[in-house]
Each structure stands twice: as C-alpha cells, then as structure tokens.
Design a protein around this motif. Structure first.
Motif, PDB file in Angstrom:
ATOM      1  N   ASP A 244      43.444  42.052  26.399  1.00 12.54           N
ATOM      2  CA  ASP A 244      43.875  41.195  25.289  1.00 12.54           C
ATOM      3  C   ASP A 244      44.954  40.199  25.707  1.00 12.54           C
ATOM      4  OD1 ASP A 244      45.745  43.215  25.652  1.00 12.54           O
ATOM      5  OD2 ASP A 244      46.298  43.312  23.534  1.00 12.54           O
ATOM      6  N   GLN A 245      45.430  40.271  26.953  1.00  9.04           N
ATOM      7  CA  GLN A 245      46.430  39.318  27.434  1.00  9.04           C
ATOM      8  C   GLN A 245      45.744  38.250  28.286  1.00  9.04           C
ATOM      9  OE1 GLN A 245      50.155  41.068  28.919  1.00  9.04           O
ATOM     10  NE2 GLN A 245      49.379  43.060  28.277  1.00  9.04           N
ATOM     11  N   GLN A 246      45.740  37.037  27.780  1.00  7.42           N
ATOM     12  CA  GLN A 246      45.046  35.949  28.455  1.00  7.42           C
ATOM     13  C   GLN A 246      45.626  35.665  29.840  1.00  7.42           C
ATOM     14  OE1 GLN A 246      44.689  32.444  26.069  1.00  7.42           O
ATOM     15  NE2 GLN A 246      43.584  31.274  27.620  1.00  7.42           N
ATOM     16  N   LEU A 247      46.947  35.785  29.979  1.00  7.29           N
ATOM     17  CA  LEU A 247      47.573  35.538  31.270  1.00  7.29           C
ATOM     18  C   LEU A 247      47.147  36.575  32.311  1.00  7.29           C
ATOM     19  CD1 LEU A 247      51.220  34.449  30.352  1.00  7.29           C
ATOM     20  CD2 LEU A 247      49.395  33.041  31.334  1.00  7.29           C
ATOM     21  N   VAL A 248      46.976  37.810  31.866  1.00  8.85           N
ATOM     22  CA  VAL A 248      46.507  38.859  32.775  1.00  8.85           C
ATOM     23  C   VAL A 248      45.100  38.532  33.249  1.00  8.85           C
ATOM     24  CG1 VAL A 248      45.828  41.286  32.961  1.00  8.85           C
ATOM     25  CG2 VAL A 248      47.966  40.679  31.805  1.00  8.85           C
TER      26      VAL A 248
ATOM     27  N   ALA B  78      43.697  35.620  33.376  1.00  7.93           N
ATOM     28  CA  ALA B  78      43.736  34.427  34.227  1.00  7.93           C
ATOM     29  C   ALA B  78      44.150  34.781  35.653  1.00  7.93           C
ATOM     30  CB  ALA B  78      44.689  33.392  33.638  1.00  7.93           C
ATOM     31  N   GLY B  79      45.140  35.666  35.776  1.00  7.26           N
ATOM     32  CA  GLY B  79      45.588  36.083  37.101  1.00  7.26           C
ATOM     33  C   GLY B  79      44.517  36.850  37.850  1.00  7.26           C
ATOM     34  N   PHE B  80      43.857  37.770  37.146  1.00 10.44           N
ATOM     35  CA  PHE B  80      42.782  38.542  37.766  1.00 10.44           C
ATOM     36  C   PHE B  80      41.636  37.625  38.185  1.00 10.44           C
ATOM     37  CE2 PHE B  80      43.565  43.026  35.795  1.00 10.44           C
ATOM     38  CZ  PHE B  80      44.756  43.087  36.490  1.00 10.44           C
ATOM     39  N   ARG B  81      41.288  36.688  37.299  1.00 12.38           N
ATOM     40  CA  ARG B  81      40.177  35.776  37.605  1.00 12.38           C
ATOM     41  C   ARG B  81      40.485  34.957  38.862  1.00 12.38           C
ATOM     42  NH1 ARG B  81      35.905  32.474  35.674  1.00 12.38           N
ATOM     43  NH2 ARG B  81      35.720  33.479  33.651  1.00 12.38           N
ATOM     44  N   MET B  82      41.698  34.473  38.991  1.00 15.20           N
ATOM     45  CA  MET B  82      42.067  33.656  40.141  1.00 15.20           C
ATOM     46  C   MET B  82      41.878  34.437  41.442  1.00 15.20           C
ATOM     47  SD  MET B  82      45.651  31.654  40.874  1.00 15.20           S
ATOM     48  CE  MET B  82      46.607  33.169  40.745  1.00 15.20           C
ATOM     49  N   VAL B  83      42.301  35.699  41.436  1.00 18.62           N
ATOM     50  CA  VAL B  83      42.175  36.526  42.631  1.00 18.62           C
ATOM     51  C   VAL B  83      40.706  36.854  42.905  1.00 18.62           C
ATOM     52  CG1 VAL B  83      42.711  38.766  43.654  1.00 18.62           C
ATOM     53  CG2 VAL B  83      44.473  37.525  42.382  1.00 18.62           C
ATOM     54  N   ILE B  84      39.990  37.276  41.882  1.00 21.88           N
ATOM     55  CA  ILE B  84      38.596  37.696  42.060  1.00 21.88           C
ATOM     56  C   ILE B  84      37.714  36.530  42.496  1.00 21.88           C
ATOM     57  CG2 ILE B  84      36.546  38.559  40.855  1.00 21.88           C
ATOM     58  CD1 ILE B  84      38.524  40.224  39.111  1.00 21.88           C
ATOM     59  N   ASP B  85      37.879  35.385  41.846  1.00 18.03           N
ATOM     60  CA  ASP B  85      37.037  34.230  42.170  1.00 18.03           C
ATOM     61  C   ASP B  85      37.380  33.610  43.523  1.00 18.03           C
ATOM     62  OD1 ASP B  85      35.533  34.484  39.902  1.00 18.03           O
ATOM     63  OD2 ASP B  85      36.538  32.885  38.772  1.00 18.03           O
ATOM     64  N   SER B  86      38.468  34.065  44.144  1.00 19.56           N
ATOM     65  CA  SER B  86      38.801  33.563  45.475  1.00 19.56           C
ATOM     66  C   SER B  86      37.918  34.210  46.547  1.00 19.56           C
ATOM     67  CB  SER B  86      40.274  33.838  45.793  1.00 19.56           C
ATOM     68  OG  SER B  86      40.489  35.209  46.078  1.00 19.56           O
ATOM     69  N   GLN B  87      37.177  35.229  46.156  1.00 19.83           N
ATOM     70  CA  GLN B  87      36.355  35.973  47.102  1.00 19.83           C
ATOM     71  C   GLN B  87      34.889  35.533  47.031  1.00 19.83           C
ATOM     72  OE1 GLN B  87      38.031  38.576  49.136  1.00 19.83           O
ATOM     73  NE2 GLN B  87      39.523  37.120  48.315  1.00 19.83           N
ATOM     74  N   PRO B  88      34.255  35.308  48.163  1.00 24.48           N
ATOM     75  CA  PRO B  88      32.871  34.835  48.148  1.00 24.48           C
ATOM     76  C   PRO B  88      31.869  35.842  47.610  1.00 24.48           C
ATOM     77  CG  PRO B  88      33.564  35.377  50.383  1.00 24.48           C
ATOM     78  CD  PRO B  88      34.793  35.422  49.537  1.00 24.48           C
ATOM     79  N   ASP B  89      32.223  37.137  47.639  1.00 23.04           N
ATOM     80  CA  ASP B  89      31.278  38.162  47.185  1.00 23.04           C
ATOM     81  C   ASP B  89      31.566  38.651  45.774  1.00 23.04           C
ATOM     82  OD1 ASP B  89      33.677  39.332  48.173  1.00 23.04           O
ATOM     83  OD2 ASP B  89      32.685  41.280  48.295  1.00 23.04           O
ATOM     84  N   LEU B  90      32.531  38.035  45.088  1.00 18.43           N
ATOM     85  CA  LEU B  90      32.895  38.446  43.730  1.00 18.43           C
ATOM     86  C   LEU B  90      32.921  37.235  42.804  1.00 18.43           C
ATOM     87  CD1 LEU B  90      35.956  40.762  44.553  1.00 18.43           C
ATOM     88  CD2 LEU B  90      33.576  41.460  44.280  1.00 18.43           C
ATOM     89  N   GLN B  91      32.558  37.457  41.536  1.00 15.84           N
ATOM     90  CA  GLN B  91      32.575  36.352  40.572  1.00 15.84           C
ATOM     91  C   GLN B  91      32.803  36.887  39.166  1.00 15.84           C
ATOM     92  OE1 GLN B  91      28.866  34.236  40.228  1.00 15.84           O
ATOM     93  NE2 GLN B  91      29.763  32.529  39.121  1.00 15.84           N
ATOM     94  N   VAL B  92      33.794  36.342  38.476  1.00 15.44           N
ATOM     95  CA  VAL B  92      34.024  36.690  37.076  1.00 15.44           C
ATOM     96  C   VAL B  92      33.023  35.914  36.220  1.00 15.44           C
ATOM     97  CG1 VAL B  92      35.623  36.615  35.135  1.00 15.44           C
ATOM     98  CG2 VAL B  92      36.473  37.170  37.430  1.00 15.44           C
ATOM     99  N   THR B  93      32.193  36.632  35.487  1.00 12.66           N
ATOM    100  CA  THR B  93      31.174  35.982  34.658  1.00 12.66           C
ATOM    101  C   THR B  93      31.377  36.203  33.161  1.00 12.66           C
ATOM    102  OG1 THR B  93      29.704  37.904  34.879  1.00 12.66           O
ATOM    103  CG2 THR B  93      29.443  36.117  36.496  1.00 12.66           C
ATOM    104  N   VAL B  94      32.252  37.164  32.811  1.00  6.26           N
ATOM    105  CA  VAL B  94      32.511  37.451  31.396  1.00  6.26           C
ATOM    106  C   VAL B  94      33.997  37.731  31.214  1.00  6.26           C
ATOM    107  CG1 VAL B  94      32.126  39.077  29.492  1.00  6.26           C
ATOM    108  CG2 VAL B  94      30.203  38.383  30.924  1.00  6.26           C
ATOM    109  N   GLU B  95      34.574  37.168  30.159  1.00  2.00           N
ATOM    110  CA  GLU B  95      35.947  37.494  29.747  1.00  2.00           C
ATOM    111  C   GLU B  95      35.945  37.855  28.273  1.00  2.00           C
ATOM    112  OE1 GLU B  95      39.447  35.239  30.686  1.00  2.00           O
ATOM    113  OE2 GLU B  95      38.427  34.194  32.335  1.00  2.00           O
TER     114      GLU B  95
END
Length: 240
Positions: A23-27, A29-46
């Motif tokens: 429920d914390q948008q900043l949390v 956003a931080g997780f997405r930035m780290v996860i999407d930095s990886q070629p084998d991982l992708q955030v597809t749903v929030e």
C-alpha cells in the motif's frame, strides 16, 4: 543503477514476471527500480492492496508476487490464501513471497501454511530481494537462512502448543524414511542440495530424488512448505 546489483549471466529467455503488492507507493517504486534493473526480471503488476491484487492477477498472470502483510481492504494473508485456493480449481498460481517487518507480523506463518513460498524482510538489501525472487521461482532452490529460517523459528516459538499438534502432518512425517527425515532436517537448516549431498556422502542427484519424495509425501508445494511441517510437528526445533 544496473551496475549496483549482481546481474547473472543467463541464457536468453522470458523474464520472471513479478507483481508488487504494497500500500506504500514509494516502497513499490523502489522495488520496481531494483527489479527492472535486471534482465531476467520484470515487474508487470502493481497493486496497493490485496483486493486490487486479486483483481489484477486474474487477468495478468505472474510468476512471483511480493506481498505485503498489512494493507487496507484485504490484507496480504487473506490475499495469499485466496491466490493459493485457486490452485485447486486448476488456475495458474504464482509463488508468493511475504513482505514482513519480522518483529510485528507473528501471523505470517498463516500465509506460509496457505501457500506462500518464503519471506523477505522489508529492509533487506536489494541483492537479497533479487535472490529471493529467483530462489522462489526456481522452486527447488535453497531456503535462504539469513531471513526465512530465523523468521520461521521466531514464529513457531510464538505459536500456542496446541497449534503445533496436527495429526495429519504427524502421519505424513511418519511416512518418511529415516534418510528422508535426515534430508528434511538439513533442508530446515538452510542447506542446499549440494551441501546436503556432502553432509550425507551421497550424490546430489540422490538428494534431489529424496527432496522430490519428501515434497510428495508431505503434500508440499516447495521446500518452505516442507520445512514448516518439520517445525510444526517437532521434527525440527528452533535453534537446533
């Protein structure tokens, strides 16, 4: 940013699809930035709560869900239980990693019983989060002792004694051979298949066979489920 974290050298394949439920948008956003930095991982749903997550995941299948516990409308425990229940109806069920603050969420064990595959401390280093996603997605990887075992022990100690009695689970444990019990105890101690093979002086392929039989006999989806059963039945004691 990409160079900050370890990026595995993996063959080209579809990335692991990840859902962030907090429920914390900043949390998120931080997780997405780290996860999407990886070629084998992708955030597809929030999603900002469990209810929204269930609604979105019904139309957008993912592989791994990072699920917060305390959220409005529908908490992470209930959402995890509902996600897992869908497996009985033949639906795709992602693996769930429960986000916790360790000292507050004593009932996270309920989510594990319902099908969650691991824990992640909210203040864990980015590398640990990335490793947790890959570990859970692989299904048969080692349980990270740095967080999961410690939290399991904490939660089992907090449970009333009567909650640790489960005749069905005791019967399942009784169905294990002596060697399978040894392997399960080592799994609960966070040992990898390779480490277990070394401890027992057997081939790693033999350990994998034992693990597969343990999961089948206990009706466990993965190693974490099996380890929970080991703790709940007293086969493994906290701190042992």
């Amino acid at each position: 940013m990409t160079s900050t974290f370890f990026t595995p050298d993996l063959p080209a394949q579809d990335p692991i699809r990840v859902a962030l439920v907090d429920d914390q948008q900043l949390v998120r956003a931080g997780f997405r930035m780290v996860i999407d930095s990886q070629p084998d991982l992708q955030v597809t749903v929030e999603a900002g709560d469990g209810l929204q997550a269930l609604r979105l995941l019904a139309d957008h299948p993912v592989d791994v869900v990072l699920m917060d516990v305390r959220m409005p409308h529908l908490d992470g425990l209930s959402a995890t239980a509902q996600l897992t229940a869908a497996a009985a109806e033949g639906h795709h069920v992602p693996r769930v990693i429960v986000l916790t603050t360790f000292d507050l969420d004593e009932y996270v064990l309920e989510a594990i019983r319902s099908g969650a595959s691991g824990f992640l401390l909210k203040d864990a280093p980015p590398e640990e989060m990335l490793a947790a996603i890959r570990t859970v997605h692989s299904g048969d990887a080692v349980i990270a002792p740095s967080s999961t075992r410690r939290l399991l022990e904490h939660l089992v100690v907090a449970l009333p004694a009567e909650q640790l009695v489960d005749t069905g689970a005791q019967e399942q444990i009784s169905s294990l051979t002596e060697r399978e019990r040894e392997v399960l105890v080592l799994m609960a101690r966070g040992r990898s298949n390779n480490e277990i093979a070394s401890d027992l002086f057997v081939a790693e392929a033999t350990v994998k066979t034992h693990v597969g039989r343990i999961l089948a006999k206990l009706g466990a989806r993965d190693r974490v489920q099996a380890v929970v059963t080991a703790y709940e039945t007293g086969l493994v004691r906290p701190g042992a």
